[in-house]
Design a protein around this motif. Structure first.
Motif, PDB file in Angstrom:
ATOM      1  N   ARG A 163      31.292   1.375 -36.724  1.00  0.00           N
ATOM      2  CA  ARG A 163      30.311   2.306 -36.153  1.00  0.00           C
ATOM      3  C   ARG A 163      29.991   2.015 -34.691  1.00  0.00           C
ATOM      4  N   THR A 164      30.628   1.034 -34.114  1.00  0.00           N
ATOM      5  CA  THR A 164      30.372   0.710 -32.710  1.00  0.00           C
ATOM      6  C   THR A 164      30.943   1.805 -31.814  1.00  0.00           C
ATOM      7  N   ARG A 165      30.111   2.317 -30.923  1.00  0.00           N
ATOM      8  CA  ARG A 165      30.557   3.360 -29.980  1.00  0.00           C
ATOM      9  C   ARG A 165      31.013   2.745 -28.654  1.00  0.00           C
ATOM     10  N   PHE A 166      30.288   1.715 -28.179  1.00  0.00           N
ATOM     11  CA  PHE A 166      30.595   1.109 -26.889  1.00  0.00           C
ATOM     12  C   PHE A 166      30.643  -0.412 -27.008  1.00  0.00           C
ATOM     13  N   LEU A 167      31.576  -1.019 -26.297  1.00  0.00           N
ATOM     14  CA  LEU A 167      31.603  -2.467 -26.102  1.00  0.00           C
ATOM     15  C   LEU A 167      31.489  -2.731 -24.609  1.00  0.00           C
ATOM     16  N   VAL A 168      30.478  -3.486 -24.219  1.00  0.00           N
ATOM     17  CA  VAL A 168      30.353  -3.948 -22.836  1.00  0.00           C
ATOM     18  C   VAL A 168      30.940  -5.347 -22.786  1.00  0.00           C
ATOM     19  N   ALA A 169      32.012  -5.518 -22.030  1.00  0.00           N
ATOM     20  CA  ALA A 169      32.746  -6.782 -21.985  1.00  0.00           C
ATOM     21  C   ALA A 169      32.590  -7.410 -20.608  1.00  0.00           C
ATOM     22  N   GLU A 170      31.755  -8.438 -20.510  1.00  0.00           N
ATOM     23  CA  GLU A 170      31.606  -9.174 -19.261  1.00  0.00           C
ATOM     24  C   GLU A 170      32.791 -10.129 -19.119  1.00  0.00           C
ATOM     25  N   MET A 171      33.428 -10.128 -17.959  1.00  0.00           N
ATOM     26  CA  MET A 171      34.638 -10.914 -17.758  1.00  0.00           C
ATOM     27  C   MET A 171      34.500 -11.787 -16.521  1.00  0.00           C
ATOM     28  N   GLY A 172      34.445 -13.101 -16.744  1.00  0.00           N
ATOM     29  CA  GLY A 172      34.368 -14.057 -15.650  1.00  0.00           C
ATOM     30  C   GLY A 172      35.686 -14.790 -15.495  1.00  0.00           C
ATOM     31  N   ALA A 173      35.808 -15.535 -14.394  1.00  0.00           N
ATOM     32  CA  ALA A 173      37.062 -16.246 -14.148  1.00  0.00           C
ATOM     33  C   ALA A 173      36.821 -17.473 -13.290  1.00  0.00           C
ATOM     34  N   ASN A 174      37.490 -18.557 -13.646  1.00  0.00           N
ATOM     35  CA  ASN A 174      37.539 -19.756 -12.820  1.00  0.00           C
ATOM     36  C   ASN A 174      38.916 -19.954 -12.204  1.00  0.00           C
ATOM     37  N   HIS A 175      39.871 -19.126 -12.605  1.00  0.00           N
ATOM     38  CA  HIS A 175      41.222 -19.265 -12.059  1.00  0.00           C
ATOM     39  C   HIS A 175      41.973 -17.947 -12.226  1.00  0.00           C
ATOM     40  N   VAL A 176      43.013 -17.777 -11.436  1.00  0.00           N
ATOM     41  CA  VAL A 176      43.852 -16.586 -11.524  1.00  0.00           C
ATOM     42  C   VAL A 176      44.490 -16.522 -12.903  1.00  0.00           C
ATOM     43  N   GLY A 177      44.513 -15.335 -13.487  1.00  0.00           N
ATOM     44  CA  GLY A 177      45.111 -15.119 -14.792  1.00  0.00           C
ATOM     45  C   GLY A 177      44.121 -15.085 -15.933  1.00  0.00           C
ATOM     46  N   GLU A 178      42.894 -15.581 -15.704  1.00  0.00           N
ATOM     47  CA  GLU A 178      41.923 -15.635 -16.795  1.00  0.00           C
ATOM     48  C   GLU A 178      41.436 -14.246 -17.193  1.00  0.00           C
ATOM     49  N   ILE A 179      41.080 -13.408 -16.223  1.00  0.00           N
ATOM     50  CA  ILE A 179      40.620 -12.059 -16.545  1.00  0.00           C
ATOM     51  C   ILE A 179      41.755 -11.250 -17.168  1.00  0.00           C
ATOM     52  N   ALA A 180      42.976 -11.447 -16.687  1.00  0.00           N
ATOM     53  CA  ALA A 180      44.121 -10.752 -17.293  1.00  0.00           C
ATOM     54  C   ALA A 180      44.197 -11.063 -18.777  1.00  0.00           C
ATOM     55  N   GLY A 181      43.971 -12.327 -19.138  1.00  0.00           N
ATOM     56  CA  GLY A 181      43.969 -12.691 -20.556  1.00  0.00           C
ATOM     57  C   GLY A 181      42.851 -12.017 -21.321  1.00  0.00           C
TER      58      GLY A 181
END
Length: 501
Positions: A163-181
């Protein structure tokens, strides 16, 4: 979490199901939630055992079984009466399970939208605003606090159900490639990029590498997904060409936001540092807004959140209403309370969750504005801790913060170091040094500068200043390692929330 059998989970995480007991928690059981903290286990949970620096989750598998878990994801078999799914890496398995849960939800016929948020500053506050706005449109899942890494984001994604309509996904990074993951776990339909600053500069090595890392959220958009970009930040604006779909601009100065984007004009703050402005939507319609939370810097966060909400069909009047009623956000972010310490009392502005040069200046700006609209001139105290991961210019950046505090009219600066960490102590010393150097060049200034080496000393200095100056206002701001959030918790026992006005 979408209900899953243990076989399905084992396949999703590429693990081996072993040690399945007989009875109600046999291999045919159904899991309905996933947790990595054994204290959160309930009937139907999958417990993901993660070995941390201080605590190994494998030590709590037996307790999870007693509390109703149907299985544990482990990297080795544990002597416990519980079905176990053995994998090579339990953190990686957590991400795979979350990605499978998102795929299951997308396969449902009802609409489902993921909004990803990143930036060097403002992620968590914008996430809180989005949770409030989208929550008025439908069932919304958003992180608790700053769950924005390889563990926090999957745990949030595993709260998504049918029943979830929206997911808010906060994405942080300490290095290149982390947000891509992270985008592979929860590929966003809409991606918000707030600002590229100097947070984690020491980890990345250059601003260009930070831009590369933050741009991964735009590259990770689903085909045709929209990017919501800060037009006032050239580093963010440079990401527009890689967007796979529309770009919606927000900002206060750049023409791309002023013409056809989401912008604000007539920005001001009241005597309690609550911003007011006129929200201008993509169609040019205008709507007055008074934010329920404090800080002029939050206008940009509000514009980003408003851009998402209007893109999803919310009108400007509804946006203004929700943002005006939002008074509580994640802890230690410009939270105001009245504190009494014996015979001393003061107003506390707790912004101690974390710090970098941009957020330090924003916090000090908020302290400067306190009481300005009413003509009041409270005694202003800035309790400042170290900022980490700033690279080779860290000393200069800390000295600049000390000088900026004086520019903001602060009456007392308390720089807080650490008795156990010489590096943190030295950075606090740089704040005090910068303030003293700036003070030496200003005739007639009566500001005081104290360098202390633990939060107990800071507590004593603030109590003394509050006794000497009735109506004092105290800002707490520093990275987590500075211990200022712990000081805020100590003061919370003597605090009363500011009444809603």
């Amino acid at each position: 979490m979408m209900p899953m059998g243990l076989g399905e989970i084992a396949e999703a995480v590429r693990g081996r199901l072993v040690c399945a007991p007989q009875g109600p928690r046999a291999a045919g059981a159904t899991a309905t939630s996933a947790v990595s903290d054994s204290r959160q286990v309930r009937e139907g949970s999958v417990f993901v055992a993660i070995a941390g620096e201080r605590v190994d989750g494998h030590d709590f598998v037996a307790g999870a079984a007693r509390d109703g878990a149907v299985a544990a994801i482990v990297d080795h078999r544990v002597d416990a009466p519980l079905a176990q799914i053995v994998v090579d890496d339990t953190v990686a398995a957590l991400g795979l399970l979350a990605a499978h849960n998102i795929a299951r939800r997308r396969a449902e016929p009802d609409p489902f939208t993921i909004v990803g948020v990143t930036g060097s500053v403002g992620k968590t506050t914008t996430k809180d605003m989005l949770a409030a706005l989208l929550g008025s449109l439908g069932g919304t899942v958003a992180p608790v606090g700053s769950f924005n890494n390889e563990i926090g984001l999957p745990l949030t994604a595993l709260r998504v159900g049918a029943r979830t309509r929206f997911l808010v996904a906060e994405m942080g990074a300490n290095h290149v490639g982390e947000i891509a993951g992270l985008t592979r776990i929860a590929p966003p339909d809409l991606a918000v990029v707030l600002k590229v600053g100097t947070a984690h500069l020491g980890e990345f090595g250059s601003v260009e590498r930070i831009v590369q890392a933050k741009s991964e959220i735009v590259r990770g958009l689903l085909p045709g997904g929209a990017a919501i970009l800060n037009a006032d930040d050239p580093n963010v604006a440079s990401m527009a060409p890689i967007a796979p779909g529309d770009v919606l601009w927000f900002g206060m100065h750049d023409e791309r936001a002023l013409s056809g984007g989401v912008s604000a004009r007539d920005v001001a703050v009241d005597g309690d540092d609550r911003p007011t402005f006129t929200l201008v939507g993509p169609d040019g319609a205008e709507q007055p807004v008074t934010l329920g939370i404090r800080g002029a810097h939050n206008v940009m966060n509000a514009l980003a959140a408003a851009g998402v909400a209007m893109r999803l069909g919310m009108d400007a009047a509804a946006v203004a209403s929700v943002l005006g009623s939002l008074r509580r956000i994640s802890p230690h972010r410009m939270a105001v309370s009245e504190v009494r310490r014996g015979d001393a009392s003061f107003t506390l502005i707790d912004d101690s969750f974390n710090a970098n040069p941009d957020s330090m200046r924003a916090g000090l700006d908020g302290l400067r504005q306190w009481g300005a609209a009413s003509g009041a001139r409270p005694y202003r105290v800035a309790v400042l801790g170290a900022m980490l991961e700033l690279g080779p210019d860290e000393d200069a950046l800390h000295r600049a913060v000390g000088a900026y505090a004086l520019d903001c009219g602060v009456d007392a600066i308390v720089a807080v170091g650490s008795p156990a960490d010489a590096h943190v102590d030295a950075l606090a010393g740089a704040i005090a040094q910068g303030a003293r150097q700036a003070l030496a060049g200003r005739d007639g200034s009566a500001a005081s500068v104290d360098l202390v080496h633990d939060t107990g000393q800071a507590d004593a200095v603030v109590a003394r200043l509050a006794r000497e100056h009735a109506g004092a206002v105290v800002l707490l701001k520093g990275s987590h390692v500075s211990g200022l959030s712990a000081l805020a918790e100590r003061w919370a026992a003597d605090a009363a929330d500011e009444p809603t006005r």
